[in-house]
Write an enzyme that holds these catalytic residues in place. Sequence first.
Site, PDB file in Angstrom:
ATOM      1  N   ASP A  10      32.949  20.964 -56.374  1.00 42.87           N
ATOM      2  CA  ASP A  10      31.170  21.572 -56.339  1.00 42.87           C
ATOM      3  C   ASP A  10      30.616  20.305 -55.966  1.00 42.87           C
ATOM      4  OD1 ASP A  10      29.319  23.066 -57.353  1.00 42.87           O
ATOM      5  OD2 ASP A  10      29.033  21.514 -58.256  1.00 42.87           O
ATOM      6  N   TYR A  42      23.621  23.123 -52.123  1.00 38.30           N
ATOM      7  CA  TYR A  42      24.749  23.547 -50.890  1.00 38.30           C
ATOM      8  C   TYR A  42      23.074  24.749 -51.110  1.00 38.30           C
ATOM      9  CZ  TYR A  42      28.544  21.237 -51.189  1.00 38.30           C
ATOM     10  OH  TYR A  42      30.399  20.829 -50.264  1.00 38.30           O
ATOM     11  N   CYS A  74      32.029  26.590 -57.628  1.00 34.71           N
ATOM     12  CA  CYS A  74      30.558  26.081 -56.839  1.00 34.71           C
ATOM     13  C   CYS A  74      30.434  28.505 -57.028  1.00 34.71           C
ATOM     14  CB  CYS A  74      30.370  25.428 -55.956  1.00 34.71           C
ATOM     15  SG  CYS A  74      29.388  25.376 -55.079  1.00 34.71           S
ATOM     16  N   ASN A  75      29.728  28.789 -57.301  1.00 39.08           N
ATOM     17  CA  ASN A  75      29.283  29.883 -56.776  1.00 39.08           C
ATOM     18  C   ASN A  75      29.183  30.385 -55.386  1.00 39.08           C
ATOM     19  OD1 ASN A  75      28.888  32.358 -59.489  1.00 39.08           O
ATOM     20  ND2 ASN A  75      28.388  29.979 -59.767  1.00 39.08           N
ATOM     21  N   CYS A 189      24.876  30.164 -61.466  1.00 42.06           N
ATOM     22  CA  CYS A 189      25.249  28.449 -60.845  1.00 42.06           C
ATOM     23  C   CYS A 189      26.116  28.101 -62.259  1.00 42.06           C
ATOM     24  CB  CYS A 189      23.639  28.556 -59.774  1.00 42.06           C
ATOM     25  SG  CYS A 189      23.492  26.586 -59.366  1.00 42.06           S
ATOM     26  N   THR A 190      26.890  26.843 -61.756  1.00 38.91           N
ATOM     27  CA  THR A 190      27.245  26.045 -62.094  1.00 38.91           C
ATOM     28  C   THR A 190      26.847  25.055 -62.644  1.00 38.91           C
ATOM     29  OG1 THR A 190      28.602  24.958 -60.418  1.00 38.91           O
ATOM     30  CG2 THR A 190      30.078  27.311 -61.191  1.00 38.91           C
ATOM     31  N   HIS A 191      25.613  24.592 -62.396  1.00 35.03           N
ATOM     32  CA  HIS A 191      24.714  23.377 -63.141  1.00 35.03           C
ATOM     33  C   HIS A 191      24.286  24.065 -64.308  1.00 35.03           C
ATOM     34  CE1 HIS A 191      24.935  21.971 -59.322  1.00 35.03           C
ATOM     35  NE2 HIS A 191      24.419  20.594 -59.943  1.00 35.03           N
TER      36      HIS A 191
HETATM   37  N1  DGL Z   1      26.902  23.936 -58.603  1.00 32.51           N
HETATM   38  C1  DGL Z   1      26.601  24.897 -57.636  1.00 32.51           C
HETATM   39  C2  DGL Z   1      26.276  26.902 -57.347  1.00 32.51           C
HETATM   40  O1  DGL Z   1      27.694  27.627 -58.345  1.00 32.51           O
HETATM   41  C3  DGL Z   1      25.412  25.292 -56.274  1.00 32.51           C
HETATM   42  C4  DGL Z   1      24.174  25.047 -56.367  1.00 32.51           C
HETATM   43  C5  DGL Z   1      23.892  24.161 -54.931  1.00 32.51           C
HETATM   44  O2  DGL Z   1      24.387  23.210 -54.440  1.00 32.51           O
HETATM   45  O3  DGL Z   1      22.982  24.509 -54.806  1.00 32.51           O
HETATM   46  O4  DGL Z   1      26.119  27.863 -56.827  1.00 32.51           O
END
Ligand code: DGL
Length: 268
Positions: A10, A42, A74-75, A189-191
Amino acid sequence: MSNSPIGVFDSGVGGLSVLAALQAELPGERFVYFSDAAHAPYGERGDAFVIERTLDIARRLVDAHGIKALVGACNTATAAAIGLLRAAYPDLPLVGVEPALKPAAAATRTGHVGVLATRGTLASGKFKALHDGLKTDRVRFSLMPCDGLAGAIERLDETAIQTLAAKYVGALGRFGHAPGEIDTLVLGCTHYPFIAADLQRLAGEPVRLIETGQPVAQQARRLLAAKGQLAVGGSSGSLQLLTSGDASALDAAAGRWLQVGAGAVALG
Ligand code: DGL
Protein backbone atom coordinates in the site's frame (compact mmCIF):
# COMPACT_ATOMS: atom_id res chain seq x y z
CA MET A 1 6.62 -22.42 -4.18
CA SER A 2 3.90 -23.07 -1.58
CA ASN A 3 6.30 -21.89 1.15
CA SER A 4 7.11 -18.61 -0.59
CA PRO A 5 5.62 -15.45 0.90
CA ILE A 6 2.62 -13.47 -0.27
CA GLY A 7 3.47 -9.84 -1.05
CA VAL A 8 1.10 -7.12 0.13
CA PHE A 9 1.59 -3.40 -0.50
CA ASP A 10 0.00 0.00 0.00
CA SER A 11 1.08 3.63 -0.08
CA GLY A 12 1.41 3.37 3.69
CA VAL A 13 -0.28 1.76 6.67
CA GLY A 14 -3.75 1.46 5.07
CA GLY A 15 -3.04 -1.96 3.61
CA LEU A 16 -2.56 -3.30 7.13
CA SER A 17 -6.38 -3.37 7.28
CA VAL A 18 -6.31 -5.82 4.37
CA LEU A 19 -3.33 -7.69 5.81
CA ALA A 20 -5.29 -8.31 9.03
CA ALA A 21 -8.02 -10.01 6.98
CA LEU A 22 -5.40 -12.00 5.02
CA GLN A 23 -3.76 -13.23 8.23
CA ALA A 24 -7.15 -14.27 9.61
CA GLU A 25 -8.06 -16.12 6.39
CA LEU A 26 -4.61 -17.63 5.76
CA PRO A 27 -2.93 -18.03 9.18
CA GLY A 28 -0.27 -20.45 7.93
CA GLU A 29 1.10 -18.11 5.25
CA ARG A 30 4.24 -15.98 5.23
CA PHE A 31 3.54 -12.35 4.38
CA VAL A 32 5.85 -9.56 3.23
CA TYR A 33 4.21 -6.15 3.60
CA PHE A 34 5.60 -3.08 1.84
CA SER A 35 4.52 0.38 2.96
CA ASP A 36 5.54 3.09 0.50
CA ALA A 37 5.37 5.75 3.21
CA ALA A 38 8.13 7.89 1.67
CA HIS A 39 5.78 8.45 -1.29
CA ALA A 40 2.39 8.50 0.49
CA PRO A 41 -0.29 9.50 0.00
CA TYR A 42 -0.97 8.31 -3.55
CA GLY A 43 -4.53 9.61 -3.82
CA GLU A 44 -3.72 13.09 -5.06
CA ARG A 45 -0.53 12.30 -7.02
CA GLY A 46 -1.81 11.34 -10.48
CA ASP A 47 -1.69 8.08 -12.43
CA ALA A 48 1.85 8.26 -13.83
CA PHE A 49 3.37 8.54 -10.37
CA VAL A 50 1.22 5.77 -8.87
CA ILE A 51 1.93 3.45 -11.81
CA GLU A 52 5.67 3.96 -11.50
CA ARG A 53 5.62 3.32 -7.74
CA THR A 54 3.40 0.24 -8.10
CA LEU A 55 5.58 -1.39 -10.76
CA ASP A 56 8.71 -0.61 -8.76
CA ILE A 57 7.29 -2.20 -5.59
CA ALA A 58 6.07 -5.27 -7.47
CA ARG A 59 9.50 -5.72 -9.06
CA ARG A 60 11.17 -5.50 -5.67
CA LEU A 61 8.79 -8.01 -4.06
CA VAL A 62 9.17 -10.46 -6.95
CA ASP A 63 12.93 -10.15 -7.39
CA ALA A 64 14.13 -9.84 -3.79
CA HIS A 65 11.44 -11.84 -1.97
CA GLY A 66 10.28 -14.42 -4.51
CA ILE A 67 6.60 -13.84 -3.72
CA LYS A 68 4.08 -16.43 -4.94
CA ALA A 69 1.19 -13.91 -5.07
CA LEU A 70 0.71 -10.15 -4.82
CA VAL A 71 -2.09 -8.29 -3.07
CA GLY A 72 -2.41 -4.63 -4.02
CA ALA A 73 -3.96 -3.47 -0.75
CA CYS A 74 -4.56 0.01 -2.13
CA ASN A 75 -7.62 1.13 -4.09
CA THR A 76 -5.70 3.97 -5.73
CA ALA A 77 -2.87 1.74 -6.99
CA THR A 78 -5.32 -0.94 -8.11
CA ALA A 79 -7.34 1.61 -10.08
CA ALA A 80 -4.25 3.04 -11.78
CA ALA A 81 -2.06 0.00 -12.32
CA ILE A 82 -3.66 -3.44 -11.93
CA GLY A 83 -3.92 -3.91 -15.71
CA LEU A 84 -0.25 -3.08 -16.17
CA LEU A 85 0.69 -5.38 -13.29
CA ARG A 86 -1.22 -8.26 -14.87
CA ALA A 87 0.56 -7.64 -18.17
CA ALA A 88 3.97 -7.49 -16.46
CA TYR A 89 3.41 -10.62 -14.32
CA PRO A 90 0.98 -12.85 -16.23
CA ASP A 91 1.76 -15.94 -14.13
CA LEU A 92 1.63 -14.29 -10.70
CA PRO A 93 -1.69 -14.52 -8.81
CA LEU A 94 -2.73 -10.89 -8.32
CA VAL A 95 -5.49 -9.49 -6.16
CA GLY A 96 -6.44 -5.82 -6.11
CA VAL A 97 -9.00 -3.88 -4.09
CA GLU A 98 -11.80 -1.71 -5.35
CA PRO A 99 -14.53 0.15 -3.49
CA ALA A 100 -17.26 -2.33 -2.49
CA LEU A 101 -20.04 -0.83 -4.60
CA LYS A 102 -21.56 -4.18 -5.47
CA PRO A 103 -22.17 -5.39 -1.89
CA ALA A 104 -23.35 -1.89 -1.01
CA ALA A 105 -25.90 -1.92 -3.84
CA ALA A 106 -27.17 -5.25 -2.56
CA ALA A 107 -27.32 -4.01 1.06
CA THR A 108 -29.00 -0.62 0.70
CA ARG A 109 -32.70 -0.37 1.47
CA THR A 110 -33.05 3.36 0.83
CA GLY A 111 -31.30 3.14 -2.53
CA HIS A 112 -28.69 5.73 -1.59
CA VAL A 113 -25.06 4.72 -0.96
CA GLY A 114 -22.22 7.05 0.10
CA VAL A 115 -18.69 6.35 -1.15
CA LEU A 116 -15.55 7.73 0.50
CA ALA A 117 -12.35 7.24 -1.52
CA THR A 118 -9.30 9.07 -2.81
CA ARG A 119 -9.52 11.51 -5.69
CA GLY A 120 -7.38 9.15 -7.81
CA THR A 121 -9.67 6.19 -7.26
CA LEU A 122 -12.86 8.11 -8.04
CA ALA A 123 -11.35 9.71 -11.17
CA SER A 124 -10.14 6.40 -12.62
CA GLY A 125 -11.64 4.69 -15.66
CA LYS A 126 -11.80 1.47 -13.66
CA PHE A 127 -13.99 3.08 -11.00
CA LYS A 128 -16.17 4.79 -13.61
CA ALA A 129 -16.86 1.43 -15.29
CA LEU A 130 -17.74 -0.14 -11.92
CA HIS A 131 -19.99 2.76 -10.98
CA ASP A 132 -21.72 3.01 -14.36
CA GLY A 133 -22.40 -0.73 -14.33
CA LEU A 134 -24.08 -0.62 -10.91
CA LYS A 135 -26.07 2.59 -10.72
CA THR A 136 -29.69 1.94 -11.54
CA ASP A 137 -33.08 3.56 -11.03
CA ARG A 138 -33.12 1.84 -7.63
CA VAL A 139 -29.57 2.59 -6.43
CA ARG A 140 -27.53 5.79 -6.64
CA PHE A 141 -24.08 6.47 -5.27
CA SER A 142 -22.87 9.79 -3.85
CA LEU A 143 -19.11 10.00 -4.34
CA MET A 144 -16.78 11.94 -2.04
CA PRO A 145 -13.07 12.42 -2.84
CA CYS A 146 -11.42 12.73 0.58
CA ASP A 147 -8.29 14.83 -0.09
CA GLY A 148 -5.90 14.70 2.83
CA LEU A 149 -7.71 12.06 4.87
CA ALA A 150 -5.41 9.11 4.13
CA GLY A 151 -2.42 11.38 4.79
CA ALA A 152 -3.84 12.41 8.17
CA ILE A 153 -4.40 8.75 9.11
CA GLU A 154 -0.86 7.98 7.95
CA ARG A 155 0.56 10.70 10.24
CA LEU A 156 -1.85 9.80 13.08
CA ASP A 157 -2.85 13.47 13.05
CA GLU A 158 -5.94 13.20 15.25
CA THR A 159 -7.06 16.81 14.76
CA ALA A 160 -6.90 16.60 10.97
CA ILE A 161 -8.61 13.19 11.01
CA GLN A 162 -11.56 14.53 13.01
CA THR A 163 -11.85 17.73 10.95
CA LEU A 164 -11.65 16.02 7.56
CA ALA A 165 -13.86 13.07 8.47
CA ALA A 166 -16.59 15.45 9.72
CA LYS A 167 -16.25 17.59 6.60
CA TYR A 168 -16.51 14.72 4.11
CA VAL A 169 -19.21 12.71 5.88
CA GLY A 170 -21.20 15.90 6.40
CA ALA A 171 -20.90 16.86 2.73
CA LEU A 172 -22.29 13.50 1.54
CA GLY A 173 -25.82 14.36 2.64
CA ARG A 174 -28.38 13.03 5.11
CA PHE A 175 -27.89 9.62 6.66
CA GLY A 176 -30.70 7.43 7.90
CA HIS A 177 -33.38 5.00 6.85
CA ALA A 178 -35.96 7.30 5.33
CA PRO A 179 -36.34 7.11 1.53
CA GLY A 180 -33.47 8.89 -0.18
CA GLU A 181 -31.26 9.02 2.91
CA ILE A 182 -27.85 7.30 2.87
CA ASP A 183 -28.07 4.00 4.78
CA THR A 184 -24.81 2.43 3.49
CA LEU A 185 -21.31 3.92 3.45
CA VAL A 186 -18.50 2.39 1.40
CA LEU A 187 -14.97 2.82 2.79
CA GLY A 188 -13.20 2.96 -0.58
CA CYS A 189 -9.67 3.48 0.71
CA THR A 190 -7.82 0.94 2.83
CA HIS A 191 -6.78 3.61 5.32
CA TYR A 192 -10.38 4.35 6.31
CA PRO A 193 -11.22 1.15 8.27
CA PHE A 194 -8.82 2.45 10.93
CA ILE A 195 -11.19 5.35 11.61
CA ALA A 196 -14.36 3.27 11.21
CA ALA A 197 -15.51 4.17 14.74
CA ASP A 198 -15.26 7.91 13.94
CA LEU A 199 -17.05 7.47 10.60
CA GLN A 200 -19.78 5.40 12.26
CA ARG A 201 -20.30 8.07 14.92
CA LEU A 202 -20.53 10.81 12.28
CA ALA A 203 -22.89 8.86 9.99
CA GLY A 204 -25.02 7.47 12.82
CA GLU A 205 -25.34 4.02 14.32
CA PRO A 206 -27.88 2.46 11.93
CA VAL A 207 -25.73 3.20 8.88
CA ARG A 208 -23.87 0.20 7.55
CA LEU A 209 -20.14 0.63 6.79
CA ILE A 210 -18.70 -1.63 4.09
CA GLU A 211 -15.02 -2.40 3.53
CA THR A 212 -13.16 -4.95 1.46
CA GLY A 213 -10.57 -6.81 3.54
CA GLN A 214 -12.39 -10.10 3.87
CA PRO A 215 -13.45 -10.61 0.23
CA VAL A 216 -9.90 -9.76 -0.87
CA ALA A 217 -8.51 -12.38 1.52
CA GLN A 218 -10.99 -14.97 0.25
CA GLN A 219 -10.03 -14.18 -3.35
CA ALA A 220 -6.34 -14.63 -2.47
CA ARG A 221 -7.16 -18.03 -0.96
CA ARG A 222 -9.10 -19.07 -4.10
CA LEU A 223 -6.30 -18.05 -6.47
CA LEU A 224 -3.61 -19.83 -4.44
CA ALA A 225 -5.74 -22.96 -4.03
CA ALA A 226 -6.37 -23.07 -7.79
CA LYS A 227 -2.60 -23.08 -8.36
CA GLY A 228 -1.96 -25.60 -5.57
CA GLN A 229 0.18 -23.00 -3.79
CA LEU A 230 -1.43 -22.67 -0.37
CA ALA A 231 1.04 -23.13 2.48
CA VAL A 232 1.15 -26.75 3.59
CA GLY A 233 -1.07 -27.57 6.57
CA GLY A 234 0.47 -27.01 9.98
CA SER A 235 2.96 -24.37 8.85
CA SER A 236 3.08 -21.32 11.06
CA GLY A 237 2.61 -17.92 9.52
CA SER A 238 5.03 -15.01 9.66
CA LEU A 239 5.22 -11.36 8.73
CA GLN A 240 8.01 -9.22 7.40
CA LEU A 241 7.46 -5.48 7.27
CA LEU A 242 9.25 -3.34 4.69
CA THR A 243 8.99 0.38 4.13
CA SER A 244 10.45 3.19 2.07
CA GLY A 245 9.75 5.44 5.07
CA ASP A 246 10.18 5.27 8.82
CA ALA A 247 10.47 1.64 10.00
CA SER A 248 9.60 2.36 13.62
CA ALA A 249 6.37 4.15 12.57
CA LEU A 250 5.32 1.11 10.54
CA ASP A 251 6.22 -1.21 13.39
CA ALA A 252 4.10 0.89 15.77
CA ALA A 253 1.16 0.87 13.32
CA ALA A 254 1.41 -2.91 12.95
CA GLY A 255 1.50 -3.29 16.73
CA ARG A 256 -1.60 -1.15 16.98
CA TRP A 257 -3.66 -2.66 14.17
CA LEU A 258 -2.54 -6.27 13.72
CA GLN A 259 -2.57 -9.26 16.02
CA VAL A 260 1.20 -9.47 15.88
CA GLY A 261 2.82 -12.06 18.12
CA ALA A 262 6.19 -11.14 19.64
CA GLY A 263 9.00 -11.95 17.25
CA ALA A 264 6.65 -12.34 14.28
CA VAL A 265 7.76 -9.09 12.71
CA ALA A 266 11.08 -8.54 10.98
CA LEU A 267 11.75 -5.00 9.87
CA GLY A 268 13.78 -4.78 6.75
N1 DGL B 1 -4.81 3.25 1.03
C1 DGL B 1 -4.88 3.71 -0.30
C2 DGL B 1 -6.18 3.43 -0.99
O1 DGL B 1 -6.78 2.43 -0.67
C3 DGL B 1 -4.16 4.94 -0.70
C4 DGL B 1 -4.44 6.18 0.06
C5 DGL B 1 -3.47 7.24 -0.42
O2 DGL B 1 -2.26 6.96 -0.41
O3 DGL B 1 -3.93 8.31 -0.80
O4 DGL B 1 -6.60 4.13 -1.87
